[in-house]
Design an enzyme around this catalytic site. Structure first.
Site, mmCIF file in Angstrom:
data_model
loop_
_atom_site.group_PDB
_atom_site.id
_atom_site.type_symbol
_atom_site.label_atom_id
_atom_site.label_comp_id
_atom_site.label_asym_id
_atom_site.label_seq_id
_atom_site.Cartn_x
_atom_site.Cartn_y
_atom_site.Cartn_z
ATOM 1 N N THR A 41 0.880 -1.291 -0.181
ATOM 2 C CA THR A 41 -0.175 0.022 -0.067
ATOM 3 C C THR A 41 0.659 1.199 0.022
ATOM 4 O OG1 THR A 41 0.013 -0.205 2.384
ATOM 5 C CG2 THR A 41 -1.899 -1.015 1.144
ATOM 6 N N GLY A 42 2.250 1.034 0.148
ATOM 7 C CA GLY A 42 3.177 2.344 -0.033
ATOM 8 C C GLY A 42 3.381 2.832 -1.061
ATOM 9 N N CYS A 76 17.219 5.647 -3.391
ATOM 10 C CA CYS A 76 16.563 6.344 -4.762
ATOM 11 C C CYS A 76 17.464 7.423 -5.242
ATOM 12 C CB CYS A 76 15.440 6.854 -4.539
ATOM 13 S SG CYS A 76 14.929 7.654 -2.971
ATOM 14 N N HIS A 95 14.094 12.827 -8.556
ATOM 15 C CA HIS A 95 15.127 13.382 -7.645
ATOM 16 C C HIS A 95 15.958 14.116 -8.704
ATOM 17 C CE1 HIS A 95 13.444 11.624 -4.297
ATOM 18 N NE2 HIS A 95 14.038 10.641 -3.935
ATOM 19 N N LYS A 155 24.158 7.541 3.162
ATOM 20 C CA LYS A 155 23.748 6.087 2.270
ATOM 21 C C LYS A 155 24.395 6.541 0.724
ATOM 22 C CE LYS A 155 19.231 5.439 4.297
ATOM 23 N NZ LYS A 155 17.787 5.576 4.118
ATOM 24 N N VAL A 210 6.220 3.037 -2.764
ATOM 25 C CA VAL A 210 7.009 2.119 -3.828
ATOM 26 C C VAL A 210 5.866 1.016 -4.290
ATOM 27 C CG1 VAL A 210 9.064 0.608 -3.750
ATOM 28 C CG2 VAL A 210 9.071 3.051 -2.572
#
Ligand SMILES: NC(=O)c1ccc[n+]([C@@H]2O[C@H](COP(=O)([O-])OP(=O)(O)OC[C@H]3O[C@@H](n4cnc5c(N)ncnc54)[C@H](OP(=O)(O)O)[C@@H]3O)[C@@H](O)[C@H]2O)c1
Length: 356
Positions: free
Chosen positions: A11-12, A149, A242, A205, A14
């Site tokens: 449900t997110g 991402c 992005h 990250k 992604v």
């Protein structure tokens, strides 16, 4: 026969992109949807979290969502899972699921830097899939991750340069879309005209993941790339895509023509392999001014029916001191997550790592 797959975090933000990219997929059939216990037992289409521009397939809308536990996943009988779980729960759950013999293709951070786990972007580091082969040889179902991402856009922009020059140093500044923060990030659209110069843990990250991805694999180990990476990350008032400003120092002072040629002639490591979700042109070079832009270019690749799988590189310049500058744009929930993860599974399948 397509392999039956489960989707964790369905449900997110992604998760929705996974639904989009698995709809009609020739090799993977979306069989079971998993989410938190708040969504469990409900019909997917009635939960009301579908916000992406792609239509929600009727067959998925009517599916019932299951609670995510290793036991429910195992009971579902799926042959592999795609994971769009929050980091806080992904680490242990993904390990348990793999230990039950179900391969995991994950978007979450916890396993990305594990020495035994490939951090895979097929166009950039397809040979790293060797780590998944080792996991399998050692009797475990493989866990394969894709990058954060913003890291994905960065390394796809760097790869054509790495083919031509020795990269010494990278400085990157990001302009990241609100959907990078998941469903909750959409609330930021209600606060227009703003830029937030902080994204928790993102800079670290980018700095570590990019060096692992661009490192060399040998005898089951990754030696990270030896260039330095310095990242500064900001959230901007954009829904998807992005944008990143990248400054690269290489081992020579290249001419602008040499740099443009490196981007133009880039041939990915999986070119010609006919993977369903692989774009023909993974890195599109814009030579016109003021491109790429999220509003115009986040869905690059649409012409091939793969919206958002290509990244855009533009505003390529060489400074007086020989440093290379460019902008790169990638769709964070497609190329930077669900689409990239589906492509990883296609490569694993083609390499004989999935199915019986
Ligand atoms: N957004 C991006 O651009 C992006 C890019 C790359 C990687 N990622 C990574 O991908 C993952 C998913 O991100 P997202 O943006 O899709 O997040 P999101 O929109 O917040 O979605 C989270 C999903 O996880 C489910 N969930 C929450 N808590 C759970 C629990 N305790 N057990 C099982 N399921 C649970 C949610 O279900 P409910 O709806 O039932 O709460 C929802 O389906 C994260 O690890 C993120 O770091 C995101």
């Amino acid at each position: 026969m397509p392999l039956k797959v489960g989707l964790l975090g369905a449900t997110g933000m992604v998760g929705q992109r996974f639904v989009q990219f698995l709809d009609g997929h020739p090799q993977f059939e979306l069989d079971t949807l998993f989410a938190s216990k708040n969504s469990a037992g409900k019909q997917y289409g009635k939960i009301g979290k579908w916000t992406i521009e792609a239509p929600l397939p009727d067959a998925v809308a009517s599916m019932r969502v299951e609670e995510t536990t290793a036991k429910t996943v195992s009971k579902s009988g799926v042959s592999l899972v795609f994971s769009a779980l929050p980091s806080a729960v992904a680490g242990d759950l993904e390990t348990e699921i793999a230990e039950l013999g179900i391969p995991v293709f994950s978007n979450a951070a916890p396993h990305r830097m594990d020495a035994a786990v490939p951090l895979l972007i097929p166009e950039v580091n397809a040979p790293h899939l060797a780590l998944a082969k080792l996991q399998k040889e050692e009797g475990r179902a493989p866990i394969v991750t894709n990058a954060n991402c913003s890291t994905t856009g960065l390394v796809m922009g760097l790869k054509p340069l790495a083919e031509r020059f020795q990269i010494r140093d990278v400085v990157v500044s990001t302009y990241q879309a609100v959907t990078g923060a998941g469903n909750a990030g959409l609330a930021l659209l209600a606060q227009p005209n703003n830029v937030i110069p902080h994204i928790a843990a993102e800079e670290r990250k980018m700095e570590t993941e990019s060096r692992k991805i661009m490192g060399k694999v040998s005898r089951g180990k990754i030696r990270p790339a030896d260039f330095s990476v310095l990242a500064s990350c900001a959230r901007v008032w954009v829904r998807d895509g992005h944008l990143e400003s990248v400054v690269v120092t290489v081992d020579m002072e290249p001419s602008i023509d040499e740099v443009l040629d490196a981007f133009r002639k880039f041939r990915s490591e999986i070119a010609g392999r006919s993977l369903h979700t692989a774009p023909d042109e993974p890195v599109h070079l814009f030579t016109e001014e003021a491109r790429p832009q999220p509003a115009l270019d986040a869905l690059l690749g649409s012409a091939e029916g793969l919206p958002g799988m290509s990244v855009g590189v533009g505003q390529v310049r060489v400074a007086d001191d020989g440093r290379i500058r460019f902008f790169v744009l990638s769709h964070n929930t497609i190329r930077g997550s669900a689409g990239g993860s589906v492509l990883n599974a296609e490569l694993a399948l083609a390499e004989g790592l999935l199915g019986s």
